[in-house]
Design an enzyme around this catalytic site. Sequence first.
Site, PDB file in Angstrom:
ATOM      1  N   SER A   1       0.804  -1.218   0.000  1.00  0.00           N
ATOM      2  CA  SER A   1       0.000   0.000   0.000  1.00  0.00           C
ATOM      3  C   SER A   1       0.837   1.268   0.000  1.00  0.00           C
ATOM      4  O   SER A   1       0.372   2.319  -0.454  1.00  0.00           O
ATOM      5  CB  SER A   1      -0.934   0.006   1.218  1.00  0.00           C
ATOM      6  OG  SER A   1      -0.192  -0.058   2.430  1.00  0.00           O
TER       7      SER A   1
ATOM      8  N   ASP B   1      -4.209   7.535   9.826  1.00  0.00           N
ATOM      9  CA  ASP B   1      -3.822   6.229  10.357  1.00  0.00           C
ATOM     10  C   ASP B   1      -2.384   6.196  10.845  1.00  0.00           C
ATOM     11  O   ASP B   1      -1.941   5.214  11.425  1.00  0.00           O
ATOM     12  CB  ASP B   1      -4.055   5.127   9.319  1.00  0.00           C
ATOM     13  CG  ASP B   1      -3.207   5.282   8.059  1.00  0.00           C
ATOM     14  OD1 ASP B   1      -2.313   6.153   8.019  1.00  0.00           O
ATOM     15  OD2 ASP B   1      -3.447   4.522   7.105  1.00  0.00           O
TER      16      ASP B   1
ATOM     17  N   HIS C   1       0.270   5.687   6.455  1.00  0.00           N
ATOM     18  CA  HIS C   1       0.393   5.978   5.027  1.00  0.00           C
ATOM     19  C   HIS C   1       0.645   7.469   4.791  1.00  0.00           C
ATOM     20  O   HIS C   1      -0.081   8.308   5.333  1.00  0.00           O
ATOM     21  CB  HIS C   1      -0.864   5.527   4.277  1.00  0.00           C
ATOM     22  CG  HIS C   1      -1.084   4.048   4.360  1.00  0.00           C
ATOM     23  ND1 HIS C   1      -1.912   3.476   5.311  1.00  0.00           N
ATOM     24  CD2 HIS C   1      -0.587   3.038   3.622  1.00  0.00           C
ATOM     25  CE1 HIS C   1      -1.908   2.165   5.152  1.00  0.00           C
ATOM     26  NE2 HIS C   1      -1.112   1.871   4.139  1.00  0.00           N
TER      27      HIS C   1
END
Length: 266
Positions: free
Chosen positions: A85, A232, A235
């Site tokens: 990701s 979060d 990221h």
Amino acid sequence: MKPFSRLTSHLPMAAFLAMVMAITGCQKSPDNADTTNADTTPADSTQPTPPISQTTQTSQTADTSSTSRLDEQQAALTILALGDSLTEGLGVSPEDNYPAQLEAQLKKMGYSNITVVNSGLSGETSTGLVNRLDWVLQTKPDITILTIGANDAMRGIEVATIENNIRTAIKRLQAGGSEVILGGMQIYDNLGSDYVESFAAIYPRIAEDTGVTLIPFFLDGVGGDAALNQADAIHPTKEGYRMIVNENILPVLTPKLEKIVESERN
């Protein structure tokens, strides 16, 4: 300094637990140690997304004073951004992930005939990545930026398994004619110092043994900085990716591109 210690020094336990929940929420089912028996279907996708060129138009202005510009680029060049990701760009617009920003910046630097292919997959582990190498190698990359392992570590996969998978990936990429740049990763001290240190040590060891170029820590300068990460705390934001491109990737990538272009001219 212990790996990632600067992240844990100012993150409360509640923030860390939120980070674990965020990263595990996009992960696949656990891997087997034997890569030949691994499930290659990600939990968040029924089929791997074909590699797609991230040709972007962006109005951002990046600092190019430390990089040389080219008068001419003779042949097409392909860079494969391969990973999880962090490569895919979870949570940011398609034009803001690192592969898209990297392509846009390289074009500004004079590489008008260059393509950066985004082959990042959220939740990807090293086993899953190995199992889709035949697919991504269809892009025939001149250079591959390989960043993988964080999801393995967050799930407690044995370090030996992670290292073996990364070595397998590098070997196959090199056999396919691609020069590899390995992005080093680090994890939180909360997972246990022995595991944390063993995990961090695999990247420089692999780089030394295989001869690939190492980015010591792919998230250097970004990891742990709330201003450069999404809610979060895992990221990067658009600005975080911009820093990764300009400060962590381009300094090691540009000399390789210049060498390739020079060899083509000769």
